[in-house]
Enzyme design. Structure first.
Site, short mmCIF file in Angstrom:
data_model
loop_
_atom_site.label_atom_id
_atom_site.label_comp_id
_atom_site.label_asym_id
_atom_site.label_seq_id
_atom_site.Cartn_x
_atom_site.Cartn_y
_atom_site.Cartn_z
N GLY A 42 32.21 148.34 23.86
CA GLY A 42 31.98 146.90 23.89
C GLY A 42 30.61 146.54 23.33
O GLY A 42 30.48 145.67 22.46
N ALA A 43 29.57 147.21 23.84
CA ALA A 43 28.22 146.91 23.38
C ALA A 43 28.05 147.26 21.91
O ALA A 43 27.39 146.51 21.16
CB ALA A 43 27.20 147.68 24.23
N ALA A 251 30.68 155.61 16.45
CA ALA A 251 30.60 154.14 16.36
C ALA A 251 31.09 153.58 15.03
O ALA A 251 30.97 152.38 14.80
CB ALA A 251 29.21 153.62 16.66
N ALA A 252 31.67 154.41 14.16
CA ALA A 252 32.19 153.87 12.90
C ALA A 252 33.32 152.87 13.16
O ALA A 252 33.37 151.79 12.55
CB ALA A 252 32.69 155.00 12.02
N GLY A 253 34.22 153.23 14.08
CA GLY A 253 35.30 152.30 14.41
C GLY A 253 34.79 151.02 15.05
O GLY A 253 35.28 149.93 14.75
N ASP A 254 33.79 151.15 15.92
CA ASP A 254 33.21 149.97 16.54
C ASP A 254 32.53 149.07 15.50
O ASP A 254 32.59 147.84 15.58
CB ASP A 254 32.18 150.38 17.60
CG ASP A 254 32.80 151.15 18.75
OD1 ASP A 254 34.00 150.94 19.02
OD2 ASP A 254 32.09 151.95 19.37
N ARG A 287 24.34 157.48 9.01
CA ARG A 287 23.20 157.50 9.93
C ARG A 287 23.65 158.08 11.27
O ARG A 287 24.80 157.95 11.65
CB ARG A 287 22.68 156.07 10.15
CG ARG A 287 22.38 155.33 8.87
CD ARG A 287 22.22 153.84 9.13
NE ARG A 287 21.95 153.09 7.92
CZ ARG A 287 21.87 151.77 7.86
NH1 ARG A 287 22.05 151.05 8.95
NH2 ARG A 287 21.62 151.16 6.72
N GLY A 289 23.81 158.51 15.45
CA GLY A 289 23.79 157.67 16.65
C GLY A 289 24.86 156.60 16.63
O GLY A 289 25.58 156.42 15.65
#
Length: 306
Positions: A42-43, A251-254, A287, A289
């Site tokens: 979510g974040a 976090a690529a999908g996010d 990148r 993280g």
């Protein structure tokens, strides 16, 4: 400033270890590095939408602990409206234990913590945030009845509703589909939702067809280096991914979901929004993280295919 994108979902502190490979069952490996990074699907999606041009409000719960303070502060630093981020006494903030291997693949274990306290009753108290939105995003790292409540309210309020069904272990409740404008799973999530092993464009089309048959209105399956597949019951459209050198896929999908939502909130077409989200996601994998990897609007606008 009115929030155009509202994200209802999780906030986790990511505890990230890099190793040569992922450990096997019962095995102990020497790691190369360790870091703590603000995350949670979510974040992450809220940060992505904010950096990529949207006004964003976050709705979620953290614990009354140091991680909770850091997670909220990270969103505030992104100029995200955190009025609806609640600190809950007697519970830890959510954490995600992440191992990233030398080929940039990852394995993740999540402890929900405060995310499990985001109930429909809490949502009722922040209904005005949903009313302000143009686009509402949900995932599955908070209680299912909270997701159901949010989808229902989003539809009642006439908003664009996006569900990123992650993490998922099986089919979604059939009654959810009429409430969702865009279902956006990745390959493994599409496989869990449909039983179709998604490892190619053809299998992605088969999985998308099953989701449409189940009642989905529009489906976007993200396919990593293959790009993404859009399906609306009329046709399939493949969007190739920009070519980049991957460092970390976390976090690529996010990033895709947040970028897609931000573009829709700006009034861009579906095709434009998908293309925009794909460039953002491609930049993110260059990148390390979760939130630190998410690009800005200027980064995407400046991107040129090598």
């Amino acid at each position: 400033m009115q929030a155009k994108v509202v994200v209802v979902g999780s906030l986790n502190m990511d505890l990230v270890t890099r190793a040569e490979r992922l450990p096997r069952a019962g095995e102990t490996l020497a790691g190369k590095s360790f870091s703590t990074v603000p995350g949670g699907k979510g974040a992450n999606q809220a940060v992505a939408a904010a950096r990529l041009g949207a006004h964003v409000a976050m709705v979620g719960c953290v614990g009354e602990d140091a991680y909770g303070e850091q997670l909220r502060a990270a969103l505030v630093d992104e100029q995200i409206d955190c009025e609806a981020v609640t600190a809950v006494a007697g519970v830890s903030s959510g954490v995600a234990l992440i191992v990233v291997d030398a080929s940039s693949q990852n394995a993740i274990v999540i402890v929900a913590g405060g995310n499990g306290r985001l109930t429909p009753e809490v949502m009722v108290g922040f209904d005005s945030k949903l009313a302000e939105a143009d686009v509402i995003i949900c995932q599955l790292e908070v209680p299912m009845d909270t997701v159901a409540h949010t989808l229902k309210r989003g539809r009642e309020l006439g908003k664009i509703v996006i569900l990123n069904p992650a993490p998922v272990i099986g089919p979604l409740p059939a009654g959810w589909f009429p409430l969702i404008d865009y279902v956006i799973p990745n390959e493994s999530e599409a496989t869990a939702l449909t039983g179709v092993s998604v490892d190619s464009l053809a299998s992605a089309e088969a999985a998308a067809s099953k989701l449409l048959e189940a009642g989905a209105s529009k489906v976007i399956i993200t396919l990593g280096a293959l790009g993404s597949l859009f399906a609306d019951g009329q046709s399939f459209q493949h969007f190739p991914a920009p070519k980049v050198q991957a460092v970390d896929t976390t976090a690529a999908g996010d990033t895709f979901v947040g970028g897609f939502a931000a573009a829709l909130a700006r009034g861009q077409s579906e095709s434009q929004a998908i293309g925009f989200g794909q460039i953002a996601a491609a930049l993110s994998v260059t990148r390390a993280g979760a939130q630190p990897s998410i690009p800005t609007l200027n980064d995407v606008q400046s991107f040129h295919q090598p």
